[in-house]
Each structure stands twice: as C-alpha cells, then as structure tokens.
Design a protein around this motif. Sequence first.
Motif, short mmCIF file in Angstrom:
data_model
loop_
_atom_site.label_atom_id
_atom_site.label_comp_id
_atom_site.label_asym_id
_atom_site.label_seq_id
_atom_site.Cartn_x
_atom_site.Cartn_y
_atom_site.Cartn_z
N LEU A 185 0.89 -3.87 -10.36
CA LEU A 185 1.30 -2.70 -11.11
C LEU A 185 0.34 -2.40 -12.26
CD1 LEU A 185 3.29 -0.45 -11.72
CD2 LEU A 185 4.63 -2.09 -13.04
N ASP A 186 -0.10 -3.43 -12.98
CA ASP A 186 -1.04 -3.23 -14.09
C ASP A 186 -2.35 -2.60 -13.61
OD1 ASP A 186 0.81 -4.37 -15.79
OD2 ASP A 186 -0.14 -6.35 -15.77
N ASP A 187 -2.82 -2.99 -12.43
CA ASP A 187 -4.05 -2.43 -11.87
C ASP A 187 -3.87 -0.97 -11.47
OD1 ASP A 187 -5.39 -4.84 -12.23
OD2 ASP A 187 -4.86 -5.55 -10.21
N LEU A 188 -2.70 -0.63 -10.94
CA LEU A 188 -2.41 0.77 -10.59
C LEU A 188 -2.39 1.64 -11.84
CD1 LEU A 188 0.45 0.29 -7.97
CD2 LEU A 188 -1.91 0.95 -7.52
N GLU A 189 -1.77 1.13 -12.90
CA GLU A 189 -1.71 1.89 -14.14
C GLU A 189 -3.09 2.03 -14.78
OE1 GLU A 189 1.29 -0.15 -16.38
OE2 GLU A 189 2.91 0.92 -15.37
N GLU B 224 3.11 5.85 -3.16
CA GLU B 224 4.26 6.58 -3.70
C GLU B 224 4.23 6.55 -5.23
OE1 GLU B 224 9.11 6.33 -3.65
OE2 GLU B 224 8.00 5.56 -1.94
N TYR B 225 3.90 5.40 -5.81
CA TYR B 225 3.83 5.25 -7.26
C TYR B 225 2.78 6.18 -7.86
CZ TYR B 225 3.25 3.14 -11.86
OH TYR B 225 3.17 2.95 -13.22
N VAL C 203 0.85 -1.20 0.00
CA VAL C 203 0.00 0.00 0.00
C VAL C 203 0.88 1.25 0.00
CG1 VAL C 203 -1.69 1.31 1.33
CG2 VAL C 203 -1.94 -1.16 1.09
N GLU C 204 1.93 1.23 0.79
CA GLU C 204 2.82 2.38 0.87
C GLU C 204 3.51 2.63 -0.47
OE1 GLU C 204 2.75 -0.15 3.07
OE2 GLU C 204 1.86 0.90 4.77
#
Length: 71
Positions: free
Chosen positions: A43-47, A12-13, A7-8
């Motif tokens: 990472l794909d979900d964040l993007e 930041e990302y 989560v942290e």
Amino acid sequence: MKKYYTVEEAAEYLGTGVRFVRRLIAERRIPFHKVGKFVRLKLDDLEAFADAGRVEVFDRGAVRRHVRRAS
C-alpha cells in the motif's frame, strides 16, 4: 486496511486498469513483492507512486511575471 494488494486490487485502488498495473510492474516503475508465483504490491508503494505523479497548482500572477521576464 490491507497492507498488500493483488494486481487487481491495486488497479482498483489507483482507479486504473489491471493492464496498466501489470505494465508498471513489467517496466519496474513500481516496487512489488513476489510471493511464490504471485505478485503483491504494498500500500505504501502504491501511495508513493500516486504522490510522485502529483502536479501542483500554480499562481497565475507568478506565471505572468515569469513570462514577462523571459521575453
């Protein structure tokens, strides 16, 4: 590059606070994975989340034409 973020690291990302990411998770607005008691974000979900909030630029001439037609 890492495939899964804490989560942290996700905060930041995305350039946001940890509280915001935790709220996204609590409201089920972003997919996440539970690994035991830990939460991980792909990472794909964040993007995909960031891309979904993208606002396209507009052509001023097109806006003027649209406004003229509406009045």
